[in-house]
Design an enzyme around this catalytic site. Structure first.
Site: not given
Length: 385
Positions: A252-253, A292
């Site tokens: 996950d960004i 994301e």
């Protein structure tokens, strides 16, 4: 004579029908121009059949055939190029075909033997079709249908070459090269080329349809922004028992909504693409699960090696200075890693990897957490990576 009439009209009907089918499929699929070129080639063949039947004994009719024959093979060559993904035709080949056709038209106005008059435009047909056939032969990875096209292409070339000295017989003129009865050659040749034309057309249509189906399948399985597997395709992988052991990495960004809010959605999309490229280097089964959020499926890989790969991706992304945002913001991502054994549904491991990802987020982000430890990856493993 009645047989010849029926033969010309039968081939005309068959080729006209194929031309119409090609055009309808082209309009239905609305994709590419290969079928449009094929429809044009078949239409030219149909017109040639009518001219050979009703106008072959007139100078205008023969001149029209001289222009139709190179056009047929040029359009067919373009259809093949478009259908199998070859590059554009050589402009010098097209120019050479035009000049040879013009030479035939000039010679028809001069008192020279028919064979000499008709040879140049047939050489033009050979030139354009030989160019595409050799280009297909040079293609390294060919679809089975393309192998069939290649074989049929060489047979068509052989037929055109045979026709060069025999063409006067097709229009009722004497030729010193005719070893058989001209009427017999006329019937046999038209039947032979009619079958080849139909076979070539069907193979081109089949290859184009196969490409379109593959394209639709690719679109249904791939995320449009990143070209990674989409959620639906990734779910199909993890919902069945694994054939071998492996590891799932959830990614996950970090603070991605802030990037979007500060730099705009275009910059956010560029960041997502950059992260996706890093994932694709480290595994064949990388997917975009959400906006994301990503997942990476590694087969026949142990937990420690997978954690090292996750750390390599984390480190590469952490050091990335993307031009879309410049040095004003630091990029980072968090990772959760979980292993699974053969025969166990991968989704079970994915849930554990998701919990590990949550632990990585809670403990400060920009780190790798392994399921079962629910803490950041041990420093010993990070230093080994």
């Amino acid at each position: 004579m009645a047989i010849a009439v029926d033969l010309h009209l039968t081939i005309f009907g068959l080729v006209s029908g194929l031309s119409l089918v090609s055009l309808l499929v082209h309009l239905t699929l609305r994709r590419g121009s290969a079928l449009g070129w094929l429809a044009a080639a078949l239409l030219c063949v149909a017109i040639e059949m009518l001219v050979l039947r009703y106008g072959a004994h007139s100078t205008p009719g023969i001149a029209f055939v001289a222009m139709l024959v190179p056009a047929i093979y040029y359009c067919a060559a373009q259809a093949m190029r478009q259908g199998v993904g070859l590059g554009p035709a050589n402009a010098r080949v097209a120019l050479g075909a035009v000049m040879l056709t013009a030479l035939s038209l000039v010679l028809m106005a001069l008192p020279v033997p028919p064979t000499a008059q008709y040879a140049p435009f047939q050489l033009a047909a050979i030139l354009v079709f030989l160019d595409v056939t050799l280009a297909l032969a040079r293609k390294r990875k060919r679809h089975p249908l393309e192998d069939g096209l290649l074989a049929l292409g060489f047979i068509v070339l052989a037929g055109i070459i045979v026709r060069v000295p025999m063409f006067p017989a097709l229009v009722g003129e004497p030729t010193p090269w005719a070893p058989v009865d001209p009427a017999m050659f006329d019937r046999a040749f038209i039947q032979f080329m009619g079958l080849l034309t139909s076979g070539l057309a069907l193979l081109i249509v089949a290859r184009i349809v196969a490409s379109v189906i593959a394209g639709y399948r690719h679109s249904s399985e791939r995320d449009g922004l990143t070209e990674l597997l989409n959620r639906r395709a990734f779910d199909a992988l993890i919902d069945k028992p694994a054939l071998s052991r492996g590891v799932v990495i959830m990614c996950d960004i970090d603070r991605f909504k802030g990037i979007n809010a500060r730099f705009g959605h275009h910059a956010g999309d560029e960041v997502i693409r950059s992260f996706a490229r890093l994932l694709s280097v480290h595994g064949d089964h990388a997917g975009r699960i959400g906006g994301e959020e990503f997942a990476l499926l590694l087969l026949d890989v142990g937990l420690e090696e997978a954690a090292e790969r996750a750390e390599a991706i984390r480190s590469a992304f952490d050091s990335l200075r993307h031009p879309a945002i410049g040095p004003a913001a630091q990029l980072s991502a968090s990772f959760g890693v979980a292993a699974f054994e053969a025969g166990i549904p991968v989704r079970t491991a994915m849930r554990r990897a998701d919990r590990a990802l949550y632990a990585a987020k809670q403990s400060g982000r920009n780190r790798v957490a392994v399921a079962g430890h629910e803490t950041a990856l041990p420093e010993s493993v990070l230093s080994a990576a």
